[in-house]
Design a protein around this motif. Structure first.
Motif, PDB file in Angstrom:
ATOM      1  N   PRO A  79       0.817  -1.220   0.000  1.00  0.00           N
ATOM      2  CA  PRO A  79       0.000   0.000   0.000  1.00  0.00           C
ATOM      3  C   PRO A  79       0.849   1.268   0.000  1.00  0.00           C
ATOM      4  O   PRO A  79       0.349   2.354  -0.303  1.00  0.00           O
ATOM      5  CB  PRO A  79      -0.817  -0.120   1.298  1.00  0.00           C
ATOM      6  N   GLU A  80       2.141   1.139   0.318  1.00  0.00           N
ATOM      7  CA  GLU A  80       3.044   2.297   0.309  1.00  0.00           C
ATOM      8  C   GLU A  80       3.142   2.929  -1.080  1.00  0.00           C
ATOM      9  O   GLU A  80       3.425   4.122  -1.222  1.00  0.00           O
ATOM     10  CB  GLU A  80       4.432   1.869   0.788  1.00  0.00           C
ATOM     11  N   LEU A  81       2.889   2.132  -2.106  1.00  0.00           N
ATOM     12  CA  LEU A  81       2.946   2.600  -3.485  1.00  0.00           C
ATOM     13  C   LEU A  81       2.138   3.877  -3.680  1.00  0.00           C
ATOM     14  O   LEU A  81       2.553   4.797  -4.399  1.00  0.00           O
ATOM     15  CB  LEU A  81       2.417   1.490  -4.403  1.00  0.00           C
ATOM     16  N   PHE A  82       0.995   3.962  -3.036  1.00  0.00           N
ATOM     17  CA  PHE A  82       0.055   5.058  -3.275  1.00  0.00           C
ATOM     18  C   PHE A  82       0.496   6.388  -2.656  1.00  0.00           C
ATOM     19  O   PHE A  82      -0.188   7.394  -2.811  1.00  0.00           O
ATOM     20  CB  PHE A  82      -1.333   4.648  -2.774  1.00  0.00           C
ATOM     21  N   ARG A  83       1.635   6.383  -2.010  1.00  0.00           N
ATOM     22  CA  ARG A  83       2.169   7.620  -1.437  1.00  0.00           C
ATOM     23  C   ARG A  83       2.983   8.420  -2.441  1.00  0.00           C
ATOM     24  O   ARG A  83       3.358   9.562  -2.178  1.00  0.00           O
ATOM     25  CB  ARG A  83       3.056   7.296  -0.224  1.00  0.00           C
ATOM     26  N   TYR A  84       3.265   7.828  -3.621  1.00  0.00           N
ATOM     27  CA  TYR A  84       4.196   8.445  -4.557  1.00  0.00           C
ATOM     28  C   TYR A  84       3.559   8.628  -5.937  1.00  0.00           C
ATOM     29  O   TYR A  84       2.841   7.753  -6.413  1.00  0.00           O
ATOM     30  CB  TYR A  84       5.450   7.574  -4.684  1.00  0.00           C
ATOM     31  N   PRO A  85       3.851   9.752  -6.612  1.00  0.00           N
ATOM     32  CA  PRO A  85       3.229  10.014  -7.927  1.00  0.00           C
ATOM     33  C   PRO A  85       3.935   9.352  -9.099  1.00  0.00           C
ATOM     34  O   PRO A  85       3.374   9.280 -10.188  1.00  0.00           O
ATOM     35  CB  PRO A  85       3.330  11.542  -8.055  1.00  0.00           C
ATOM     36  N   PHE A  86       5.176   8.876  -8.874  1.00  0.00           N
ATOM     37  CA  PHE A  86       5.976   8.320  -9.968  1.00  0.00           C
ATOM     38  C   PHE A  86       6.614   7.013  -9.535  1.00  0.00           C
ATOM     39  O   PHE A  86       7.127   6.904  -8.412  1.00  0.00           O
ATOM     40  CB  PHE A  86       7.089   9.304 -10.370  1.00  0.00           C
ATOM     41  N   CYS A  87       6.609   6.029 -10.455  1.00  0.00           N
ATOM     42  CA  CYS A  87       7.289   4.765 -10.206  1.00  0.00           C
ATOM     43  C   CYS A  87       7.986   4.303 -11.484  1.00  0.00           C
ATOM     44  O   CYS A  87       7.533   4.596 -12.599  1.00  0.00           O
ATOM     45  CB  CYS A  87       6.303   3.672  -9.770  1.00  0.00           C
ATOM     46  N   TYR A  88       9.060   3.551 -11.295  1.00  0.00           N
ATOM     47  CA  TYR A  88       9.835   3.003 -12.409  1.00  0.00           C
ATOM     48  C   TYR A  88       9.835   1.487 -12.305  1.00  0.00           C
ATOM     49  O   TYR A  88      10.058   0.937 -11.222  1.00  0.00           O
ATOM     50  CB  TYR A  88      11.266   3.542 -12.340  1.00  0.00           C
ATOM     51  N   LEU A  89       9.569   0.814 -13.423  1.00  0.00           N
ATOM     52  CA  LEU A  89       9.546  -0.645 -13.454  1.00  0.00           C
ATOM     53  C   LEU A  89      10.353  -1.107 -14.659  1.00  0.00           C
ATOM     54  O   LEU A  89      10.154  -0.613 -15.774  1.00  0.00           O
ATOM     55  CB  LEU A  89       8.108  -1.155 -13.542  1.00  0.00           C
ATOM     56  N   SER A  90      11.272  -2.044 -14.442  1.00  0.00           N
ATOM     57  CA  SER A  90      12.105  -2.511 -15.546  1.00  0.00           C
ATOM     58  C   SER A  90      12.448  -3.983 -15.370  1.00  0.00           C
ATOM     59  O   SER A  90      12.108  -4.604 -14.360  1.00  0.00           O
ATOM     60  CB  SER A  90      13.390  -1.686 -15.636  1.00  0.00           C
ATOM     61  N   GLY A  91      13.151  -4.539 -16.355  1.00  0.00           N
ATOM     62  CA  GLY A  91      13.594  -5.922 -16.280  1.00  0.00           C
ATOM     63  C   GLY A  91      13.904  -6.483 -17.658  1.00  0.00           C
ATOM     64  O   GLY A  91      13.706  -5.823 -18.682  1.00  0.00           O
ATOM     65  N   HIS A  92      14.410  -7.715 -17.656  1.00  0.00           N
ATOM     66  CA  HIS A  92      14.684  -8.445 -18.894  1.00  0.00           C
ATOM     67  C   HIS A  92      13.738  -9.639 -19.064  1.00  0.00           C
ATOM     68  O   HIS A  92      13.528 -10.117 -20.167  1.00  0.00           O
ATOM     69  CB  HIS A  92      16.095  -9.056 -18.896  1.00  0.00           C
ATOM     70  N   ARG A  93      13.232 -10.145 -17.963  1.00  0.00           N
ATOM     71  CA  ARG A  93      12.610 -11.472 -17.958  1.00  0.00           C
ATOM     72  C   ARG A  93      11.092 -11.406 -17.890  1.00  0.00           C
ATOM     73  O   ARG A  93      10.485 -10.368 -18.128  1.00  0.00           O
ATOM     74  CB  ARG A  93      13.188 -12.272 -16.779  1.00  0.00           C
ATOM     75  N   LEU A  94      10.510 -12.529 -17.545  1.00  0.00           N
ATOM     76  CA  LEU A  94       9.054 -12.655 -17.477  1.00  0.00           C
ATOM     77  C   LEU A  94       8.450 -11.683 -16.467  1.00  0.00           C
ATOM     78  O   LEU A  94       8.960 -11.536 -15.361  1.00  0.00           O
ATOM     79  CB  LEU A  94       8.694 -14.089 -17.073  1.00  0.00           C
ATOM     80  N   VAL A  95       7.365 -11.039 -16.861  1.00  0.00           N
ATOM     81  CA  VAL A  95       6.572 -10.209 -15.955  1.00  0.00           C
ATOM     82  C   VAL A  95       5.245 -10.909 -15.745  1.00  0.00           C
ATOM     83  O   VAL A  95       4.449 -11.033 -16.682  1.00  0.00           O
ATOM     84  CB  VAL A  95       6.340  -8.793 -16.517  1.00  0.00           C
ATOM     85  N   GLN A  96       5.029 -11.402 -14.555  1.00  0.00           N
ATOM     86  CA  GLN A  96       3.783 -12.103 -14.224  1.00  0.00           C
ATOM     87  C   GLN A  96       3.309 -11.588 -12.874  1.00  0.00           C
ATOM     88  O   GLN A  96       3.762 -12.042 -11.830  1.00  0.00           O
ATOM     89  CB  GLN A  96       4.023 -13.612 -14.177  1.00  0.00           C
ATOM     90  N   PHE A  97       2.410 -10.600 -12.899  1.00  0.00           N
ATOM     91  CA  PHE A  97       1.954 -10.000 -11.657  1.00  0.00           C
ATOM     92  C   PHE A  97       1.109 -10.983 -10.843  1.00  0.00           C
ATOM     93  O   PHE A  97       0.303 -11.732 -11.403  1.00  0.00           O
ATOM     94  CB  PHE A  97       1.104  -8.765 -11.936  1.00  0.00           C
ATOM     95  N   SER A  98       1.297 -10.953  -9.538  1.00  0.00           N
ATOM     96  CA  SER A  98       0.384 -11.661  -8.647  1.00  0.00           C
ATOM     97  C   SER A  98      -0.945 -10.906  -8.633  1.00  0.00           C
ATOM     98  O   SER A  98      -1.055  -9.790  -9.154  1.00  0.00           O
ATOM     99  CB  SER A  98       0.960 -11.716  -7.232  1.00  0.00           C
ATOM    100  N   GLU A  99      -1.956 -11.494  -8.043  1.00  0.00           N
ATOM    101  CA  GLU A  99      -3.256 -10.814  -7.980  1.00  0.00           C
ATOM    102  C   GLU A  99      -3.142  -9.490  -7.235  1.00  0.00           C
ATOM    103  O   GLU A  99      -3.738  -8.485  -7.636  1.00  0.00           O
ATOM    104  CB  GLU A  99      -4.299 -11.726  -7.319  1.00  0.00           C
ATOM    105  N   ALA A 100      -2.378  -9.477  -6.150  1.00  0.00           N
ATOM    106  CA  ALA A 100      -2.213  -8.242  -5.367  1.00  0.00           C
ATOM    107  C   ALA A 100      -1.447  -7.195  -6.169  1.00  0.00           C
ATOM    108  O   ALA A 100      -1.782  -5.997  -6.135  1.00  0.00           O
ATOM    109  CB  ALA A 100      -1.496  -8.535  -4.060  1.00  0.00           C
ATOM    110  N   GLU A 101      -0.423  -7.629  -6.903  1.00  0.00           N
ATOM    111  CA  GLU A 101       0.347  -6.698  -7.738  1.00  0.00           C
ATOM    112  C   GLU A 101      -0.521  -6.129  -8.856  1.00  0.00           C
ATOM    113  O   GLU A 101      -0.478  -4.933  -9.152  1.00  0.00           O
ATOM    114  CB  GLU A 101       1.563  -7.409  -8.320  1.00  0.00           C
ATOM    115  N   LYS A 102      -1.300  -6.993  -9.472  1.00  0.00           N
ATOM    116  CA  LYS A 102      -2.181  -6.573 -10.555  1.00  0.00           C
ATOM    117  C   LYS A 102      -3.198  -5.541 -10.051  1.00  0.00           C
ATOM    118  O   LYS A 102      -3.427  -4.506 -10.696  1.00  0.00           O
ATOM    119  CB  LYS A 102      -2.909  -7.803 -11.112  1.00  0.00           C
ATOM    120  N   LYS A 103      -3.765  -5.807  -8.898  1.00  0.00           N
ATOM    121  CA  LYS A 103      -4.760  -4.888  -8.326  1.00  0.00           C
ATOM    122  C   LYS A 103      -4.129  -3.534  -8.015  1.00  0.00           C
ATOM    123  O   LYS A 103      -4.696  -2.480  -8.326  1.00  0.00           O
ATOM    124  CB  LYS A 103      -5.361  -5.510  -7.057  1.00  0.00           C
TER     125      LYS A 103
END
Length: 207
Positions: free
Chosen positions: A52-76
């Motif tokens: 829930p800490e995510l919602f405290r910030y207006p900007f986020c960065y996401l990166s990687g090389h491999r598979l991206v498979q969000f969990s249900e909580a991550e997706k929500k």
């Protein structure tokens, strides 16, 4: 006194979220200080996508090389964060349109926001004129020509818009590696290649 801008990197359970060195956010934060009056927190913060800490910030960065498979909580959280006005800059470190990161992340966007939500941005999009002017669209990177089988310069970025505002900016251009150097070495460049990063951060803060 204004709250300092914090560069938030998202960690997620699949893939390699920490693929880009911490020099990259330090470099962009230095550019914000150099070119603007935005106060900054000089150290990046890693926040779990399912927190829930995510919602405290207006900007986020996401990166990687491999598979991206969000969990249900991550997706929500991802979906709610963007719909609530948050901004996520997603950078494919594989710099390959059809690579594993690209295919899996684009599928996650379909699941989160619906088929066709992730669209090419026109060169007239405000993000290309937010501070510095990029009339030809996204600046190329040196890594695109070393792609994993594509050898293409991608002349566009993609994004997801909600409520008339860009909430997800998606790049196959590997800006993370392009900007991954000590900011003190910027003086050796003919042109500061972090200027587009300044546009991205300011768009996230003001649009």
């Amino acid at each position: 006194m204004p709250t300092p801008f914090t560069f938030v990197r998202l960690s997620y359970h699949s893939g390699d979220w920490d693929a880009v060195d911490e020099r990259m956010p330090s470099n962009l934060l230095h550019s914000l200080v150099q070119y603007t009056t935005v106060p900054v927190d000089q150290k990046e913060k890693v926040v779990a996508l399912d927190s829930p800490e995510l919602f405290r910030y207006p900007f986020c960065y996401l990166s990687g090389h491999r598979l991206v498979q969000f969990s249900e909580a991550e997706k929500k959280n991802f979906t709610q964060y963007v719909r609530n006005g948050g901004f996520v800059f997603v950078d494919d470190c594989n710099h390959d349109i059809d690579g594993l990161f690209a295919r899996s992340f684009e599928e996650q966007m379909r699941v989160c926001f619906g088929a066709g939500a992730l669209k090419k941005l026109p060169k007239t999009h405000p993000i290309y004129s937010q501070f510095f002017k990029f009339p030809d669209g996204p600046p190329p990177t040196g890594f695109e020509l070393n792609g994993w089988g594509d050898d293409l310069v991608h002349d566009y970025l993609k994004g997801v818009e909600t409520n008339g505002r860009l909430g997800v900016l998606y790049s196959n251009k590997d800006y993370g590696c392009e900007w991954d150097y000590d900011f003190r070495n910027k003086r050796f460049l003919a042109e500061d290649n972090t200027k587009f990063g300044v546009n991205i951060l300011l768009y996230a803060l003001t649009a």
